[in-house]
Design a protein around this motif. Sequence first.
Motif, PDB file in Angstrom:
ATOM      1  N   HIS A 187      -2.527  18.471  -2.462  1.00  0.00           N
ATOM      2  CA  HIS A 187      -1.427  18.711  -1.542  1.00  0.00           C
ATOM      3  C   HIS A 187      -0.640  19.041  -0.333  1.00  0.00           C
ATOM      4  CE1 HIS A 187      -4.419  21.460   0.785  1.00  0.00           C
ATOM      5  NE2 HIS A 187      -4.051  21.713  -0.625  1.00  0.00           N
ATOM      6  N   PRO A 188       0.423  18.812   0.364  1.00  0.00           N
ATOM      7  CA  PRO A 188       0.958  17.926   1.128  1.00  0.00           C
ATOM      8  C   PRO A 188      -0.714  19.016   2.370  1.00  0.00           C
ATOM      9  CG  PRO A 188       2.961  18.382   0.019  1.00  0.00           C
ATOM     10  CD  PRO A 188       1.212  18.910  -0.552  1.00  0.00           C
ATOM     11  N   ALA A 189      -0.371  18.590   3.827  1.00  0.00           N
ATOM     12  CA  ALA A 189      -1.436  18.921   4.609  1.00  0.00           C
ATOM     13  C   ALA A 189      -0.673  20.454   5.060  1.00  0.00           C
ATOM     14  CB  ALA A 189      -1.518  18.283   5.648  1.00  0.00           C
ATOM     15  N   GLN A 190      -1.115  21.440   5.463  1.00  0.00           N
ATOM     16  CA  GLN A 190      -0.892  22.246   5.985  1.00  0.00           C
ATOM     17  C   GLN A 190      -1.132  23.219   7.106  1.00  0.00           C
ATOM     18  OE1 GLN A 190      -1.324  26.234   3.051  1.00  0.00           O
ATOM     19  NE2 GLN A 190      -0.321  24.583   1.642  1.00  0.00           N
ATOM     20  N   SER A 191      -0.529  23.768   7.960  1.00  0.00           N
ATOM     21  CA  SER A 191      -0.683  24.316   9.533  1.00  0.00           C
ATOM     22  C   SER A 191      -2.182  24.880   8.868  1.00  0.00           C
ATOM     23  CB  SER A 191      -0.057  25.012  10.141  1.00  0.00           C
ATOM     24  OG  SER A 191       1.139  23.910  10.206  1.00  0.00           O
ATOM     25  N   GLN A 192      -3.106  24.866   9.814  1.00  0.00           N
ATOM     26  CA  GLN A 192      -4.256  25.845   9.762  1.00  0.00           C
ATOM     27  C   GLN A 192      -4.044  27.358  10.383  1.00  0.00           C
ATOM     28  OE1 GLN A 192      -6.966  24.084  12.396  1.00  0.00           O
ATOM     29  NE2 GLN A 192      -7.377  22.605  10.728  1.00  0.00           N
ATOM     30  N   LEU A 244       0.842  -1.278  -0.067  1.00  0.00           N
ATOM     31  CA  LEU A 244      -0.185  -0.094   0.030  1.00  0.00           C
ATOM     32  C   LEU A 244       1.136   1.408  -0.019  1.00  0.00           C
ATOM     33  CD1 LEU A 244      -3.177  -0.912   2.323  1.00  0.00           C
ATOM     34  CD2 LEU A 244      -3.391   0.058   0.067  1.00  0.00           C
ATOM     35  N   LEU A 245       1.903   1.070   1.062  1.00  0.00           N
ATOM     36  CA  LEU A 245       2.849   2.192   1.048  1.00  0.00           C
ATOM     37  C   LEU A 245       3.478   2.848  -0.575  1.00  0.00           C
ATOM     38  CD1 LEU A 245       3.807   4.195   3.375  1.00  0.00           C
ATOM     39  CD2 LEU A 245       5.539   2.775   3.092  1.00  0.00           C
ATOM     40  N   THR A 246       3.853   2.015  -1.181  1.00  0.00           N
ATOM     41  CA  THR A 246       4.747   1.953  -2.439  1.00  0.00           C
ATOM     42  C   THR A 246       3.640   2.585  -3.403  1.00  0.00           C
ATOM     43  OG1 THR A 246       6.223   0.506  -2.038  1.00  0.00           O
ATOM     44  CG2 THR A 246       5.820   0.791  -4.611  1.00  0.00           C
ATOM     45  N   ALA A 247       2.400   1.865  -3.712  1.00  0.00           N
ATOM     46  CA  ALA A 247       1.645   1.825  -4.482  1.00  0.00           C
ATOM     47  C   ALA A 247       1.064   3.642  -4.068  1.00  0.00           C
ATOM     48  CB  ALA A 247      -0.084   1.316  -4.586  1.00  0.00           C
ATOM     49  N   ARG A 292       3.760   2.844   9.503  1.00  0.00           N
ATOM     50  CA  ARG A 292       3.128   2.804   7.715  1.00  0.00           C
ATOM     51  C   ARG A 292       2.012   3.183   8.053  1.00  0.00           C
ATOM     52  NH1 ARG A 292       7.281  -1.218   7.942  1.00  0.00           N
ATOM     53  NH2 ARG A 292       5.573  -3.034   8.148  1.00  0.00           N
ATOM     54  N   TRP A 293       0.859   2.666   8.895  1.00  0.00           N
ATOM     55  CA  TRP A 293      -0.632   2.709   8.774  1.00  0.00           C
ATOM     56  C   TRP A 293      -0.049   4.147   8.692  1.00  0.00           C
ATOM     57  CZ3 TRP A 293      -3.492  -0.149   6.130  1.00  0.00           C
ATOM     58  CH2 TRP A 293      -3.520  -1.050   6.531  1.00  0.00           C
ATOM     59  N   ALA A 294       0.420   4.886   9.307  1.00  0.00           N
ATOM     60  CA  ALA A 294      -0.264   6.806   9.511  1.00  0.00           C
ATOM     61  C   ALA A 294       0.614   7.053   8.556  1.00  0.00           C
ATOM     62  CB  ALA A 294       0.755   6.812  10.877  1.00  0.00           C
ATOM     63  N   ALA A 295       1.657   6.396   8.523  1.00  0.00           N
ATOM     64  CA  ALA A 295       2.271   7.289   7.178  1.00  0.00           C
ATOM     65  C   ALA A 295       0.788   7.012   5.547  1.00  0.00           C
ATOM     66  CB  ALA A 295       3.032   6.377   6.496  1.00  0.00           C
ATOM     67  N   ILE A 296       0.657   5.785   4.867  1.00  0.00           N
ATOM     68  CA  ILE A 296      -0.396   5.569   4.492  1.00  0.00           C
ATOM     69  C   ILE A 296      -2.009   6.556   4.723  1.00  0.00           C
ATOM     70  CG2 ILE A 296      -2.217   3.889   3.926  1.00  0.00           C
ATOM     71  CD1 ILE A 296      -0.804   1.744   4.498  1.00  0.00           C
ATOM     72  N   LEU A 322      -3.105   9.301   2.259  1.00  0.00           N
ATOM     73  CA  LEU A 322      -4.067   9.573   1.277  1.00  0.00           C
ATOM     74  C   LEU A 322      -5.161  11.027   1.269  1.00  0.00           C
ATOM     75  CD1 LEU A 322      -5.905   5.496   2.581  1.00  0.00           C
ATOM     76  CD2 LEU A 322      -5.529   6.625   0.655  1.00  0.00           C
ATOM     77  N   GLY A 323      -5.014  11.582   2.522  1.00  0.00           N
ATOM     78  CA  GLY A 323      -5.420  12.942   2.957  1.00  0.00           C
ATOM     79  C   GLY A 323      -4.481  13.676   1.792  1.00  0.00           C
ATOM     80  N   ARG A 324      -2.880  13.778   1.128  1.00  0.00           N
ATOM     81  CA  ARG A 324      -2.339  13.904   0.145  1.00  0.00           C
ATOM     82  C   ARG A 324      -3.180  13.998  -1.205  1.00  0.00           C
ATOM     83  NH1 ARG A 324       4.611  14.977  -0.031  1.00  0.00           N
ATOM     84  NH2 ARG A 324       3.572  15.472   2.116  1.00  0.00           N
TER      85      ARG A 324
END
Length: 221
Positions: free
Chosen positions: A208-213, A27-30, A193-197, A201-203
Amino acid sequence: MPADLPPWQTVYWHFARWEDAGVTEKLLTALRIKARTAQGREPEPSAGVLDRQSVKGADTVGTDSRGYDASKKIDGRKRFIVTETAGLLIAVAVLAASWQDPDGGKTALLGMYLRSPVRHVFADQGFAGRFVDWARDTLKTTVEIVRKPADQQGFAVHPRRWVVEGTLARLTAHRRVARDYERHPEASEAVIRWAAINGMLGRITRGHPAQSQLRRTFAWI
């Protein structure tokens, strides 16, 4: 375990089966490939960034896999991760916090070597010295040490390393990764790895990457 989930024995059974089958690695690679191509980048990265993070270990972390990081004054474990240059996770290794950076870096770099074509890695001064020679001679990988400018005073952002530090910060925002709760280091690596996955998914969803509010300001009437 949250009340809306099955008994912990059932959850752990599925967790162990998925790990044995290499589900999180696949999953991480895909998802990393999907996130990169969505941003108009090549599917596979050509460079990576290496860093580490010491975290406190809960009582469930056994004495056989925990240690004391004297520099950070933390009793627990140390996480070594390699990301690509946009902060997407490639490899992770979890060891006792007493492990020296170059020794733990070897485990993480070997994981990267087996999972990606990356052969150029940026790292900080903690990985300088024989580690650089080992990576070159054993893995045919160049480790470029990002040093602080001689005239730097106080804190300064180093773009080549900031991405991996941001990844570590986002990972520890997940409750299960805020500290190490796992009995076995392999389970700890799987949770990371689950946290990175979840972050990938959010990205992909946002584009785009997550940004601070932004801090809200209120006008009193």
